[in-house]
Design a protein around this motif. Structure first.
Motif, PDB file in Angstrom:
ATOM      1  N   MET A   1      33.222 -48.137  42.086  1.00  0.00           N
ATOM      2  CA  MET A   1      34.648 -48.148  41.821  1.00  0.00           C
ATOM      3  C   MET A   1      34.879 -48.775  40.444  1.00  0.00           C
ATOM      4  SD  MET A   1      37.698 -50.007  43.945  1.00  0.00           S
ATOM      5  CE  MET A   1      38.285 -48.704  44.982  1.00  0.00           C
ATOM      6  N   SER A   2      35.666 -48.116  39.644  1.00  0.00           N
ATOM      7  CA  SER A   2      35.928 -48.627  38.307  1.00  0.00           C
ATOM      8  C   SER A   2      36.956 -49.757  38.364  1.00  0.00           C
ATOM      9  CB  SER A   2      36.431 -47.505  37.405  1.00  0.00           C
ATOM     10  OG  SER A   2      37.709 -47.100  37.804  1.00  0.00           O
ATOM     11  N   ILE A   3      37.031 -50.493  37.288  1.00  0.00           N
ATOM     12  CA  ILE A   3      37.960 -51.620  37.216  1.00  0.00           C
ATOM     13  C   ILE A   3      39.408 -51.134  37.304  1.00  0.00           C
ATOM     14  CG2 ILE A   3      38.821 -53.444  35.706  1.00  0.00           C
ATOM     15  CD1 ILE A   3      35.984 -53.772  34.672  1.00  0.00           C
ATOM     16  N   SER A   4      39.693 -50.009  36.665  1.00  0.00           N
ATOM     17  CA  SER A   4      41.068 -49.506  36.699  1.00  0.00           C
ATOM     18  C   SER A   4      41.483 -49.117  38.116  1.00  0.00           C
ATOM     19  CB  SER A   4      41.242 -48.323  35.749  1.00  0.00           C
ATOM     20  OG  SER A   4      40.436 -47.249  36.131  1.00  0.00           O
ATOM     21  N   ARG A   5      40.593 -48.502  38.857  1.00  0.00           N
ATOM     22  CA  ARG A   5      40.916 -48.120  40.237  1.00  0.00           C
ATOM     23  C   ARG A   5      41.113 -49.353  41.110  1.00  0.00           C
ATOM     24  NH1 ARG A   5      37.418 -43.342  42.518  1.00  0.00           N
ATOM     25  NH2 ARG A   5      39.007 -43.565  44.107  1.00  0.00           N
ATOM     26  N   LEU A   6      40.307 -50.384  40.875  1.00  0.00           N
ATOM     27  CA  LEU A   6      40.454 -51.625  41.627  1.00  0.00           C
ATOM     28  C   LEU A   6      41.793 -52.291  41.310  1.00  0.00           C
ATOM     29  CD1 LEU A   6      39.265 -53.779  43.511  1.00  0.00           C
ATOM     30  CD2 LEU A   6      38.212 -54.812  41.495  1.00  0.00           C
ATOM     31  N   LEU A   7      42.157 -52.353  40.027  1.00  0.00           N
ATOM     32  CA  LEU A   7      43.441 -52.938  39.634  1.00  0.00           C
ATOM     33  C   LEU A   7      44.611 -52.147  40.218  1.00  0.00           C
ATOM     34  CD1 LEU A   7      42.813 -53.833  35.889  1.00  0.00           C
ATOM     35  CD2 LEU A   7      43.140 -55.426  37.784  1.00  0.00           C
ATOM     36  N   LEU A   8      44.506 -50.836  40.185  1.00  0.00           N
ATOM     37  CA  LEU A   8      45.565 -50.000  40.755  1.00  0.00           C
ATOM     38  C   LEU A   8      45.695 -50.232  42.262  1.00  0.00           C
ATOM     39  CD1 LEU A   8      45.011 -46.675  38.802  1.00  0.00           C
ATOM     40  CD2 LEU A   8      46.930 -48.257  38.568  1.00  0.00           C
TER      41      LEU A   8
ATOM     42  N   ALA B   1      60.496 -56.632  40.284  1.00  0.00           N
ATOM     43  CA  ALA B   1      59.038 -56.793  40.396  1.00  0.00           C
ATOM     44  C   ALA B   1      58.369 -55.450  40.692  1.00  0.00           C
ATOM     45  CB  ALA B   1      58.699 -57.806  41.484  1.00  0.00           C
ATOM     46  N   LEU B   2      58.948 -54.668  41.598  1.00  0.00           N
ATOM     47  CA  LEU B   2      58.383 -53.347  41.893  1.00  0.00           C
ATOM     48  C   LEU B   2      58.426 -52.443  40.666  1.00  0.00           C
ATOM     49  CD1 LEU B   2      59.832 -52.758  45.462  1.00  0.00           C
ATOM     50  CD2 LEU B   2      57.420 -52.977  44.856  1.00  0.00           C
ATOM     51  N   PHE B   3      59.514 -52.501  39.932  1.00  0.00           N
ATOM     52  CA  PHE B   3      59.645 -51.709  38.714  1.00  0.00           C
ATOM     53  C   PHE B   3      58.581 -52.103  37.689  1.00  0.00           C
ATOM     54  CE2 PHE B   3      61.672 -51.077  34.522  1.00  0.00           C
ATOM     55  CZ  PHE B   3      61.777 -49.692  34.551  1.00  0.00           C
ATOM     56  N   LEU B   4      58.398 -53.398  37.481  1.00  0.00           N
ATOM     57  CA  LEU B   4      57.392 -53.876  36.526  1.00  0.00           C
ATOM     58  C   LEU B   4      55.971 -53.530  36.969  1.00  0.00           C
ATOM     59  CD1 LEU B   4      58.930 -57.339  35.635  1.00  0.00           C
ATOM     60  CD2 LEU B   4      58.901 -55.272  34.222  1.00  0.00           C
ATOM     61  N   ILE B   5      55.720 -53.593  38.266  1.00  0.00           N
ATOM     62  CA  ILE B   5      54.397 -53.219  38.782  1.00  0.00           C
ATOM     63  C   ILE B   5      54.140 -51.735  38.544  1.00  0.00           C
ATOM     64  CG2 ILE B   5      53.079 -52.880  40.920  1.00  0.00           C
ATOM     65  CD1 ILE B   5      54.218 -55.591  41.851  1.00  0.00           C
ATOM     66  N   ARG B   6      55.150 -50.905  38.763  1.00  0.00           N
ATOM     67  CA  ARG B   6      54.984 -49.458  38.522  1.00  0.00           C
ATOM     68  C   ARG B   6      54.703 -49.177  37.048  1.00  0.00           C
ATOM     69  NH1 ARG B   6      53.201 -47.483  42.925  1.00  0.00           N
ATOM     70  NH2 ARG B   6      54.497 -48.138  44.642  1.00  0.00           N
ATOM     71  N   ILE B   7      55.380 -49.879  36.162  1.00  0.00           N
ATOM     72  CA  ILE B   7      55.113 -49.702  34.733  1.00  0.00           C
ATOM     73  C   ILE B   7      53.678 -50.105  34.418  1.00  0.00           C
ATOM     74  CG2 ILE B   7      55.658 -50.596  32.431  1.00  0.00           C
ATOM     75  CD1 ILE B   7      58.581 -50.732  33.317  1.00  0.00           C
ATOM     76  N   LEU B   8      53.248 -51.245  34.941  1.00  0.00           N
ATOM     77  CA  LEU B   8      51.880 -51.712  34.727  1.00  0.00           C
ATOM     78  C   LEU B   8      50.866 -50.729  35.292  1.00  0.00           C
ATOM     79  CD1 LEU B   8      50.064 -53.958  33.659  1.00  0.00           C
ATOM     80  CD2 LEU B   8      50.381 -55.144  35.848  1.00  0.00           C
ATOM     81  N   MET B   9      51.148 -50.162  36.451  1.00  0.00           N
ATOM     82  CA  MET B   9      50.241 -49.170  37.044  1.00  0.00           C
ATOM     83  C   MET B   9      50.138 -47.926  36.169  1.00  0.00           C
ATOM     84  SD  MET B   9      51.150 -49.554  41.099  1.00  0.00           S
ATOM     85  CE  MET B   9      49.943 -48.362  41.682  1.00  0.00           C
TER      86      MET B   9
ATOM     87  N   PHE C   1      46.785 -46.576  34.443  1.00  0.00           N
ATOM     88  CA  PHE C   1      46.329 -45.227  34.747  1.00  0.00           C
ATOM     89  C   PHE C   1      46.139 -44.405  33.492  1.00  0.00           C
ATOM     90  CE2 PHE C   1      47.185 -40.784  35.876  1.00  0.00           C
ATOM     91  CZ  PHE C   1      46.162 -40.587  36.801  1.00  0.00           C
ATOM     92  N   LYS C   2      47.113 -44.467  32.580  1.00  0.00           N
ATOM     93  CA  LYS C   2      47.032 -43.675  31.361  1.00  0.00           C
ATOM     94  C   LYS C   2      45.962 -44.183  30.399  1.00  0.00           C
ATOM     95  CE  LYS C   2      51.623 -41.829  31.612  1.00  0.00           C
ATOM     96  NZ  LYS C   2      52.937 -41.693  31.036  1.00  0.00           N
ATOM     97  N   ALA C   3      45.738 -45.478  30.408  1.00  0.00           N
ATOM     98  CA  ALA C   3      44.712 -46.045  29.531  1.00  0.00           C
ATOM     99  C   ALA C   3      43.311 -45.769  30.055  1.00  0.00           C
ATOM    100  CB  ALA C   3      44.928 -47.544  29.356  1.00  0.00           C
ATOM    101  N   GLY C   4      43.234 -45.541  31.363  1.00  0.00           N
ATOM    102  CA  GLY C   4      41.938 -45.282  31.968  1.00  0.00           C
ATOM    103  C   GLY C   4      41.046 -46.505  31.964  1.00  0.00           C
ATOM    104  N   PHE C   5      41.609 -47.609  31.638  1.00  0.00           N
ATOM    105  CA  PHE C   5      40.993 -48.932  31.553  1.00  0.00           C
ATOM    106  C   PHE C   5      39.562 -48.886  31.898  1.00  0.00           C
ATOM    107  CE2 PHE C   5      42.337 -53.288  30.940  1.00  0.00           C
ATOM    108  CZ  PHE C   5      41.243 -53.968  31.414  1.00  0.00           C
TER     109      PHE C   5
END
Length: 82
Positions: free
Chosen positions: A1-8, A66-74, A78-82
């Motif tokens: 599992m990649s770091i981005s998937r874990l963070l998401l 908080a939900l709005f900010l979390i969605r932006i962070l997600m 996702f787009k960065a592919g971290f």
């Protein structure tokens, strides 16, 4: 599992906890319930600062914000592919 998937996954779980807290605030649950205490303990560190900054005449929009900010962070993760 990649770091981005874990963070998401962690952010998604936190979103679910925030939604659960909102739903629990509509009913009058037993404050001694262990699940309720865990949800409040986990979500309060994020909601308290938002609540103190964005309080509109007694209405608490901290969970929505908080939900709005979390969605932006997600989306950023996702787009960065971290």
């Amino acid at each position: 599992m990649s770091i981005s998937r874990l963070l998401l996954a962690i952010l998604q779980l936190y979103s679910y906890l925030l939604l659960l807290r909102v739903i629990l605030s509509w009913v009058n649950p037993n404050p001694r319930n262990n699940l309720l205490q865990m949800v409040f303990t986990v979500t309060e560190p994020v909601l308290a600062p938002l609540r103190s900054v964005f309080n509109f005449k007694g209405f608490d929009f901290s969970a929505i914000l908080a939900l709005f900010l979390i969605r932006i962070l997600m989306n950023v993760i996702f787009k960065a592919g971290f």
